[in-house]
Design an enzyme around this catalytic site. Structure first.
Site, PDB file in Angstrom:
ATOM      1  N   TYR A 145     -32.855  48.152   4.848  1.00 23.40           N
ATOM      2  CA  TYR A 145     -32.495  46.793   4.410  1.00 23.40           C
ATOM      3  C   TYR A 145     -33.424  46.348   3.280  1.00 23.40           C
ATOM      4  O   TYR A 145     -32.977  45.881   2.226  1.00 23.40           O
ATOM      5  CB  TYR A 145     -32.579  45.810   5.591  1.00 23.40           C
ATOM      6  CG  TYR A 145     -32.597  44.361   5.146  1.00 23.40           C
ATOM      7  CD1 TYR A 145     -31.464  43.784   4.574  1.00 23.40           C
ATOM      8  CD2 TYR A 145     -33.757  43.582   5.272  1.00 23.40           C
ATOM      9  CE1 TYR A 145     -31.483  42.461   4.153  1.00 23.40           C
ATOM     10  CE2 TYR A 145     -33.779  42.260   4.853  1.00 23.40           C
ATOM     11  CZ  TYR A 145     -32.642  41.705   4.291  1.00 23.40           C
ATOM     12  OH  TYR A 145     -32.667  40.404   3.863  1.00 23.40           O
TER      13      TYR A 145
ATOM     14  N   LYS B 283     -32.826  45.333  -0.906  1.00 25.18           N
ATOM     15  CA  LYS B 283     -33.271  44.121  -1.620  1.00 25.18           C
ATOM     16  C   LYS B 283     -34.079  44.503  -2.864  1.00 25.18           C
ATOM     17  O   LYS B 283     -33.900  43.930  -3.938  1.00 25.18           O
ATOM     18  CB  LYS B 283     -34.122  43.235  -0.696  1.00 25.18           C
ATOM     19  CG  LYS B 283     -33.325  42.535   0.373  1.00 25.18           C
ATOM     20  CD  LYS B 283     -32.491  41.398  -0.193  1.00 25.18           C
ATOM     21  CE  LYS B 283     -31.313  41.067   0.689  1.00 25.18           C
ATOM     22  NZ  LYS B 283     -30.377  40.113   0.150  1.00 25.18           N
TER      23      LYS B 283
ATOM     24  N   PHE C 259     -25.540  35.393  -1.998  1.00 27.07           N
ATOM     25  CA  PHE C 259     -26.132  35.518  -0.658  1.00 27.07           C
ATOM     26  C   PHE C 259     -25.582  36.717   0.106  1.00 27.07           C
ATOM     27  O   PHE C 259     -26.121  37.077   1.154  1.00 27.07           O
ATOM     28  CB  PHE C 259     -25.776  34.282   0.191  1.00 27.07           C
ATOM     29  CG  PHE C 259     -26.206  32.963  -0.366  1.00 27.07           C
ATOM     30  CD1 PHE C 259     -27.493  32.505  -0.162  1.00 27.07           C
ATOM     31  CD2 PHE C 259     -25.322  32.171  -1.089  1.00 27.07           C
ATOM     32  CE1 PHE C 259     -27.890  31.274  -0.655  1.00 27.07           C
ATOM     33  CE2 PHE C 259     -25.713  30.942  -1.584  1.00 27.07           C
ATOM     34  CZ  PHE C 259     -27.002  30.491  -1.371  1.00 27.07           C
TER      35      PHE C 259
ATOM     36  N   TYR D 271     -25.372  31.566   6.914  1.00 27.77           N
ATOM     37  CA  TYR D 271     -26.364  30.562   7.330  1.00 27.77           C
ATOM     38  C   TYR D 271     -26.984  29.837   6.129  1.00 27.77           C
ATOM     39  O   TYR D 271     -26.898  28.606   6.010  1.00 27.77           O
ATOM     40  CB  TYR D 271     -27.423  31.285   8.164  1.00 27.77           C
ATOM     41  CG  TYR D 271     -28.659  30.503   8.498  1.00 27.77           C
ATOM     42  CD1 TYR D 271     -28.588  29.202   8.995  1.00 27.77           C
ATOM     43  CD2 TYR D 271     -29.930  31.088   8.354  1.00 27.77           C
ATOM     44  CE1 TYR D 271     -29.741  28.497   9.321  1.00 27.77           C
ATOM     45  CE2 TYR D 271     -31.070  30.396   8.680  1.00 27.77           C
ATOM     46  CZ  TYR D 271     -30.975  29.100   9.161  1.00 27.77           C
ATOM     47  OH  TYR D 271     -32.112  28.417   9.478  1.00 27.77           O
TER      48      TYR D 271
ATOM     49  N   SER E 135     -36.027  38.736  -0.668  1.00 30.83           N
ATOM     50  CA  SER E 135     -36.695  38.536   0.618  1.00 30.83           C
ATOM     51  C   SER E 135     -38.156  38.949   0.538  1.00 30.83           C
ATOM     52  O   SER E 135     -38.516  39.866  -0.211  1.00 30.83           O
ATOM     53  CB  SER E 135     -35.988  39.405   1.659  1.00 30.83           C
ATOM     54  OG  SER E 135     -36.740  39.457   2.842  1.00 30.83           O
ATOM     55  N   ALA E 136     -38.966  38.330   1.379  1.00 33.76           N
ATOM     56  CA  ALA E 136     -40.368  38.729   1.501  1.00 33.76           C
ATOM     57  C   ALA E 136     -40.486  40.159   2.022  1.00 33.76           C
ATOM     58  O   ALA E 136     -41.575  40.743   1.961  1.00 33.76           O
ATOM     59  CB  ALA E 136     -41.093  37.766   2.443  1.00 33.76           C
TER      60      ALA E 136
HETATM   61  P1  NAD Z   1     -25.682  35.557   6.748  1.00 26.52           P
HETATM   62  O1  NAD Z   1     -25.284  36.867   7.321  1.00 26.52           O
HETATM   63  O2  NAD Z   1     -25.553  34.336   7.610  1.00 26.52           O
HETATM   64  O3  NAD Z   1     -24.850  35.274   5.391  1.00 26.52           O
HETATM   65  C1  NAD Z   1     -24.410  36.307   4.549  1.00 26.52           C
HETATM   66  C2  NAD Z   1     -22.930  36.072   4.271  1.00 26.52           C
HETATM   67  O4  NAD Z   1     -22.477  37.104   3.401  1.00 26.52           O
HETATM   68  C3  NAD Z   1     -22.068  36.123   5.528  1.00 26.52           C
HETATM   69  O5  NAD Z   1     -21.227  34.994   5.558  1.00 26.52           O
HETATM   70  C4  NAD Z   1     -21.266  37.414   5.379  1.00 26.52           C
HETATM   71  O6  NAD Z   1     -19.995  37.319   5.978  1.00 26.52           O
HETATM   72  C5  NAD Z   1     -21.208  37.558   3.867  1.00 26.52           C
HETATM   73  N1  NAD Z   1     -21.041  38.928   3.384  1.00 26.52           N
HETATM   74  C6  NAD Z   1     -21.742  40.036   3.729  1.00 26.52           C
HETATM   75  N2  NAD Z   1     -21.273  41.105   3.084  1.00 26.52           N
HETATM   76  C7  NAD Z   1     -20.251  40.677   2.293  1.00 26.52           C
HETATM   77  C8  NAD Z   1     -19.354  41.325   1.406  1.00 26.52           C
HETATM   78  N3  NAD Z   1     -19.397  42.647   1.202  1.00 26.52           N
HETATM   79  N4  NAD Z   1     -18.430  40.572   0.767  1.00 26.52           N
HETATM   80  C9  NAD Z   1     -18.358  39.239   0.976  1.00 26.52           C
HETATM   81  N5  NAD Z   1     -19.162  38.576   1.824  1.00 26.52           N
HETATM   82  C10 NAD Z   1     -20.090  39.300   2.486  1.00 26.52           C
HETATM   83  O7  NAD Z   1     -27.170  35.695   6.193  1.00 26.52           O
HETATM   84  P2  NAD Z   1     -28.180  34.576   5.692  1.00 26.52           P
HETATM   85  O8  NAD Z   1     -29.253  34.446   6.690  1.00 26.52           O
HETATM   86  O9  NAD Z   1     -27.434  33.367   5.251  1.00 26.52           O
HETATM   87  O10 NAD Z   1     -28.803  35.332   4.448  1.00 26.52           O
HETATM   88  C11 NAD Z   1     -28.299  35.145   3.139  1.00 26.52           C
HETATM   89  C12 NAD Z   1     -29.029  36.087   2.200  1.00 26.52           C
HETATM   90  O11 NAD Z   1     -30.433  35.841   2.281  1.00 26.52           O
HETATM   91  C13 NAD Z   1     -28.847  37.560   2.518  1.00 26.52           C
HETATM   92  O12 NAD Z   1     -28.733  38.255   1.299  1.00 26.52           O
HETATM   93  C14 NAD Z   1     -30.118  37.938   3.235  1.00 26.52           C
HETATM   94  O13 NAD Z   1     -30.437  39.294   3.045  1.00 26.52           O
HETATM   95  C15 NAD Z   1     -31.129  37.042   2.524  1.00 26.52           C
HETATM   96  N6  NAD Z   1     -32.302  36.733   3.354  1.00 26.52           N
HETATM   97  C16 NAD Z   1     -32.130  36.192   4.587  1.00 26.52           C
HETATM   98  C17 NAD Z   1     -33.241  35.925   5.382  1.00 26.52           C
HETATM   99  C18 NAD Z   1     -33.076  35.361   6.772  1.00 26.52           C
HETATM  100  O14 NAD Z   1     -34.001  35.485   7.570  1.00 26.52           O
HETATM  101  N7  NAD Z   1     -31.962  34.726   7.113  1.00 26.52           N
HETATM  102  C19 NAD Z   1     -34.532  36.201   4.895  1.00 26.52           C
HETATM  103  C20 NAD Z   1     -34.670  36.741   3.614  1.00 26.52           C
HETATM  104  C21 NAD Z   1     -33.540  37.001   2.841  1.00 26.52           C
END
Ligand code: NAD
Ligand code: UDP
Length: 338
Positions: free
Chosen positions: A148, A152, A80, A11, A124-125
């Protein structure tokens, strides 16, 4: 710069891809599609007008990661890739430790072996847990409440130790608050598998008729309307901050940990009402018991990001709802299977 986006098919990564390409960078996406689909690459090509350089890669496979870095040259990595569902992390902590922490270690090994010394990391927060006061500054006490969140915090610390050991290695930890919304084209957006854990995608699925009603977790929180307060930030604003953080690493040659939020607390019911206005339809909801592990109120003090990156959130809650709805209404079932 030539930049690798690990987890770039997800995302936030997809939105960052668009911004980085618009800023003239040469960007490669690596992902294992564990929580995304190849359909996003087709949409990114539609938005940018060019095929997306893509590398299938699982960060848990150290040999593959190190081999990939040995074959390709990068100026920076944006990381990410992680599993991110809080509830699931309580049920399967070892999978979260393995994917997020071991995966990050493998990435750092690959970068070190290839001499890649700039990293932007998705933190992340959640590292603040239940903060003693709001708005939350970066020097607030860190405390995590689930596996989780622990991944982080540990990843921030591992990256910090690497920065200490190598004065030439620079990292930016970006502590995201609550990313929502979608690209203005409606071509990319949040596409959770199964029942959404997060508020905005749940509201979107109610609005589009995939779910009957929203359950509001608690109407008795010590907040103005009794529902939980968070700092929702438009994913396009968030994406822009990654480009700004990369510029910072090049310009300043130092490390950074920074909050990315609007600084404005929004309650569940405020978000529901704003969405109903944007989508011009009612969002049926029921107030139910609090969700385990939730906290009343979390929002950022984003002033450091403004001071050091020159970044501030520009898009308001109405824009977040309008863009989330455009994406959901144009793609009721998410990305088409490729
Ligand atoms: P998401 O799940 O849409 O994107 C993460 C991507 O990483 C996915 O495409 C997944 O297939 C890929 N991935 C996971 N493990 C993998 C691996 N071992 N090897 C290769 N690819 C892998 O999540 P997002 O919402 O886009 O979040 C991105 C980052 O931001 C994450 O690290 C998440 O923890 C952090 N984050 C997200 C939020 C939120 O609310 N969306 C809030 C704070 C932090
Ligand atoms: N929330 C809710 N119903 C849902 C999902 C979330 O009432 O189906 C509430 C939740 O209790 C919190 C806010 O919405 O007050 C944001 O929750 P989310 O899971 O999106 O983010 P986080 O809890 O990680 O900040």
């Amino acid at each position: 710069m030539r930049i690798l986006l690990c987890g770039g098919a997800g995302y936030i990564g997809a939105h960052a891809y668009v911004v980085l390409v618009e800023r003239g960078h040469d960007v490669v996406v690596a992902d294992n599609f564990s929580n995304s689909s190849p359909g996003v690459l087709v949409r990114l090509q539609q938005i940018t007008g060019h095929p997306v350089p893509f590398q299938p890669l699982d960060l848990r496979d150290r040999e593959a990661v190190v081999g990939f870095f040995a074959r390709q040259q990068f100026d920076a990595v944006v990381h990410f890739a992680a599993l991110k569902a809080v509830g699931e992390s309580c049920e399967r902590p070892l999978d979260y430790f393995h994917n997020n922490i071991s995966g990050t270690l493998n990435l750092l090994h690959g970068m070190q072996a290839a001499g890649v010394k700039r990293l932007v990391f998705s933190s992340s927060a959640t590292v603040y847990g239940d903060p003693a006061s709001v708005p939350v500054r970066e020097d607030a006490r860190l405390q995590v409440t689930n596996p989780y969140g622990r991944t982080k915090l540990v990843m921030e610390q591992l990256i910090g130790d690497l920065c200490e050991s190598d004065p030439g290695f620079h990292a930016a930890n970006l502590r995201y608050f609550n990313p929502v919304g979608a690209h203005a084209s409606g071509l990319i957006g949040e596409d959770p598998t199964g029942i959404p854990n997060n508020l905005m995608p749940y509201i979107c699925q109610v609005a589009v008729g995939r779910r009957e009603h929203l359950s509001v977790f608690g109407g008795d929180w010590p907040t103005p309307d009794g529902t939980g307060v968070r700092d929702y930030i438009h994913v396009t604003d968030l994406a822009r901050a990654h480009a700004d953080a990369l510029d910072f690493l090049v310009r300043e040659r130092r490390n950074l940990t920074v909050n990315l939020g609007t600084g404005q607390g929004i309650s569940v019911l405020q978000l529901v009402n704003a969405f109903a206005g944007a989508a011009e339809r009612a969002i049926p909801y029921q107030i139910v018991a609090r969700r385990a592990g939730d906290v009343a109120e979390v929002y950022a003090d984003p002033s450091l990001a403004n001071d050091v990156l020159g970044w501030r959130a520009e898009l308001d809650v109405d824009a977040m709802c309008r863009d989330a709805w455009r994406w959901q209404s144009q793609n009721p079932q998410g990305y088409p299977s490729a």
